[in-house]
Design a protein around this motif. Structure first.
Motif, mmCIF file in Angstrom:
data_model
loop_
_atom_site.group_PDB
_atom_site.id
_atom_site.type_symbol
_atom_site.label_atom_id
_atom_site.label_comp_id
_atom_site.label_asym_id
_atom_site.label_seq_id
_atom_site.Cartn_x
_atom_site.Cartn_y
_atom_site.Cartn_z
ATOM 1 N N GLY A 141 0.827 -1.027 -0.126
ATOM 2 C CA GLY A 141 -0.006 -0.141 -0.021
ATOM 3 C C GLY A 141 0.788 1.405 0.127
ATOM 4 O O GLY A 141 1.995 1.331 0.694
ATOM 5 N N VAL A 142 0.458 2.406 -0.585
ATOM 6 C CA VAL A 142 0.858 3.595 -0.559
ATOM 7 C C VAL A 142 0.150 4.666 0.126
ATOM 8 O O VAL A 142 -1.027 4.853 -0.146
ATOM 9 N N ASP A 174 -2.381 12.115 -8.289
ATOM 10 C CA ASP A 174 -1.301 12.784 -9.188
ATOM 11 C C ASP A 174 -0.287 13.391 -8.596
ATOM 12 O O ASP A 174 0.859 12.964 -9.134
ATOM 13 N N GLU A 175 -0.299 13.903 -7.317
ATOM 14 C CA GLU A 175 0.895 14.419 -6.783
ATOM 15 C C GLU A 175 1.870 13.052 -6.228
ATOM 16 O O GLU A 175 3.143 13.077 -6.339
ATOM 17 N N ILE A 176 1.105 12.240 -5.659
ATOM 18 C CA ILE A 176 2.035 10.968 -5.014
ATOM 19 C C ILE A 176 2.826 10.265 -6.266
ATOM 20 O O ILE A 176 3.931 9.796 -5.926
ATOM 21 N N GLN A 227 10.927 -2.569 -4.735
ATOM 22 C CA GLN A 227 10.489 -2.692 -5.814
ATOM 23 C C GLN A 227 9.149 -3.726 -6.178
ATOM 24 O O GLN A 227 9.175 -4.505 -6.982
ATOM 25 N N PRO A 228 8.092 -3.562 -5.420
ATOM 26 C CA PRO A 228 6.943 -4.385 -5.533
ATOM 27 C C PRO A 228 6.273 -3.979 -7.004
ATOM 28 O O PRO A 228 6.817 -3.214 -7.355
ATOM 29 N N ASP A 229 5.550 -5.220 -7.360
ATOM 30 C CA ASP A 229 4.996 -5.194 -8.554
ATOM 31 C C ASP A 229 3.824 -4.097 -8.708
ATOM 32 O O ASP A 229 3.586 -3.415 -9.510
ATOM 33 N N TYR A 230 3.072 -4.120 -7.745
ATOM 34 C CA TYR A 230 1.779 -3.219 -7.662
ATOM 35 C C TYR A 230 1.729 -2.543 -6.107
ATOM 36 O O TYR A 230 2.121 -2.988 -5.079
ATOM 37 N N ALA A 231 1.196 -1.217 -6.270
ATOM 38 C CA ALA A 231 1.348 -0.469 -5.126
ATOM 39 C C ALA A 231 -0.265 0.082 -4.884
ATOM 40 O O ALA A 231 -0.706 0.840 -5.929
ATOM 41 N N LEU A 232 -0.981 -0.365 -3.830
ATOM 42 C CA LEU A 232 -2.380 0.157 -3.902
ATOM 43 C C LEU A 232 -2.575 1.406 -3.298
ATOM 44 O O LEU A 232 -1.941 1.747 -2.264
ATOM 45 N N LEU A 233 -2.929 2.572 -3.895
ATOM 46 C CA LEU A 233 -2.824 4.159 -3.700
ATOM 47 C C LEU A 233 -3.797 4.437 -2.590
ATOM 48 O O LEU A 233 -4.975 4.649 -3.117
ATOM 49 N N GLY A 248 7.080 -0.283 -11.851
ATOM 50 C CA GLY A 248 6.124 -0.510 -10.691
ATOM 51 C C GLY A 248 4.412 0.062 -11.261
ATOM 52 O O GLY A 248 4.650 0.969 -11.896
ATOM 53 N N LYS A 249 3.478 -0.518 -10.685
ATOM 54 C CA LYS A 249 2.217 -0.141 -11.112
ATOM 55 C C LYS A 249 1.240 0.021 -9.869
ATOM 56 O O LYS A 249 1.719 -0.381 -8.893
ATOM 57 N N PHE A 250 0.244 1.223 -10.108
ATOM 58 C CA PHE A 250 -0.408 1.573 -9.116
ATOM 59 C C PHE A 250 -1.815 1.192 -9.282
ATOM 60 O O PHE A 250 -2.408 1.173 -10.423
ATOM 61 N N ILE A 251 -2.433 0.818 -8.155
ATOM 62 C CA ILE A 251 -3.693 0.338 -8.156
ATOM 63 C C ILE A 251 -4.520 1.566 -7.728
ATOM 64 O O ILE A 251 -4.465 1.867 -6.416
#
Length: 409
Positions: A317-318, A383-385, A370-376, A397-400
């Motif tokens: 998570g982010v 946008d800022e994050i 460097q995880p594959d996905y980050a749940l925002l 890396g990809k964001f969810i």
């Protein structure tokens, strides 16, 4: 405390329509030594007042539990937030022609970012903030702050020491107050004859339309719509005279309140109320449909995360805002899905999320691991994050984004 009557109109026709289960307070982050201790969960259920139309929580957690012990929210965390507050102060000073004679008071003033804006524009300022650690930070920044909850007694003390206020602001705090009659008594004492109370809060209309149910948590007792508010304000000789729609936090409203007859009522106010009514946010049937949409969203989000995990992907998570804690607890997303959550705020790094006990690490862990996905979880500042975490994205890396519907960017 279980709600018996509406916080706005005192009506007793209260009807539940959305149950998010039992959760701990969203800002009750846990230190490692507390992980084996009992954790109190409270009901998180939303009711409709059939008399005035205001949606609100059916249970009140005592405010001293929510705000007075190591409160972890600082309003200066994001650049977008700081810019928002400075622009807010500048617009008020310009609109009402304030100068060094005018006193601006901010209720729930946090570290004083909004008051900084008023100070920059030459106004006298005073913050009222119940969290001791946050008040101390504000005072250290040169913002005069009283560490207390607002009350008629405190308002009388402020009146004697500072005189009448020209403006009182309550940004993302009016919805946190259980006894609103007491609050309005304090406003009557604090504000001069021409004084303006300005409330800013997420708009319930946007919450329903955009499925922003994660903004429901124990600190947010009310889910603000404009139409019901005069049922409260008129009892104390006040009225709403203007509103502005604001983009921050997924769609907010700025509500201008003054003594009856002081300012002309704007067309923007009647237009917004008409929009609320056209979207049926005071109708139980529509809100029941919203509840079904929330349950469907949970199913889709869990399915997405679980399928990625089953494929061998690593997920984290982010950011750890209060809204994110509702999402994690309601959707039952724990360490089995998210390895950790990253944060910018030093107040949260090293702690664990309430309820699900996911460790919170510094943002640097995102590029280190460097995880594959980050749940925002703080999707309202996506946008800022994402821009701040460009290195993670550049490495693949990809964001969810979870709201309004789960999707990958």
């Amino acid at each position: 405390m279980i709600l018996k009557t509406c916080r706005i109109c005192h009506g007793s026709s209260l009807q539940p329509y959305l149950n998010l289960g039992f959760t701990p307070p969203a800002d009750s982050f846990i230190r490692e030594q507390g992980l084996q201790q009992p954790e109190t969960h409270y009901p998180l259920e939303v009711y409709l007042c059939n008399d005035c139309g205001m949606s609100q929580l059916g249970y009140t957690v005592p405010p001293d539990i929510l705000y007075q012990h190591d409160y972890p929210y600082e309003s200066s965390t994001t650049r977008a937030g700081r810019t928002h507050f400075f622009n807010f102060a500048a617009s008020v000073v310009e609109r009402f022609n304030f100068d060094s004679k005018n006193l601006a008071i901010d209720i729930g003033s946090n570290v004083g970012v909004l008051l900084d804006g008023f100070k920059t524009k030459g106004c006298r300022i005073l913050g009222i903030e119940p969290s001791a650690n946050i008040s101390a930070t504000a005072i250290g920044r040169g913002i005069e702050t009283i560490n207390d909850f607002i009350s008629p007694k405190l308002a009388s003390h402020v009146l004697q020491s500072h005189g009448k206020a020209s403006v009182v602001t309550a940004t993302n705090v009016f919805a946190h107050i259980d006894d609103l009659d007491d609050f309005m008594k304090a406003m009557d004492i604090l504000l001069d004859d021409q004084g303006v109370l300005i409330i800013e809060a997420p708009h319930f209309l946007k919450l329903v339309k955009n499925l922003e149910y994660d903004t429901i948590y124990h600190e947010h007792l009310l889910y603000i719509s404009v139409r019901p508010l005069n049922r409260l304000f008129n009892r104390f000789g006040f009225e709403v005279f203007d509103v502005e729609e604001i983009g921050i936090h997924g769609g907010s409203i700025r509500i201008y309140v003054t003594r009856i007859g002081v300012h002309s009522i704007t067309k923007a106010l009647s237009d917004l109320i008409a929009t609320e009514e056209a979207n049926h946010i005071f109708d139980y049937d529509r809100l029941s449909q919203f509840s079904e949409e929330v349950a469907s969203h949970r199913t889709k989000l869990i399915a997405l995360l679980s399928s990625l995990k089953a494929e061998g992907a690593s997920l984290v998570g982010v950011s750890a805002p209060a809204k994110g804690m509702t999402l994690l607890n309601y959707c039952n997303i724990g360490p089995e899905l998210l390895d950790f959550v990253t944060e910018k705020s030093q107040l949260k790094i090293g702690l664990y999320t309430p309820g699900k006990h996911i460790p919170i690490l510094a943002d640097s862990a995102l590029t280190d691991e460097q995880p594959d996905y980050a749940l925002l979880l703080a999707w309202n500042f996506a946008d800022e994050i994402i821009a701040n975490l460009k290195e993670y994205r550049d490495k693949g890396g990809k964001f969810i984004i979870p709201v309004p519907k789960p999707h990958i960017v």
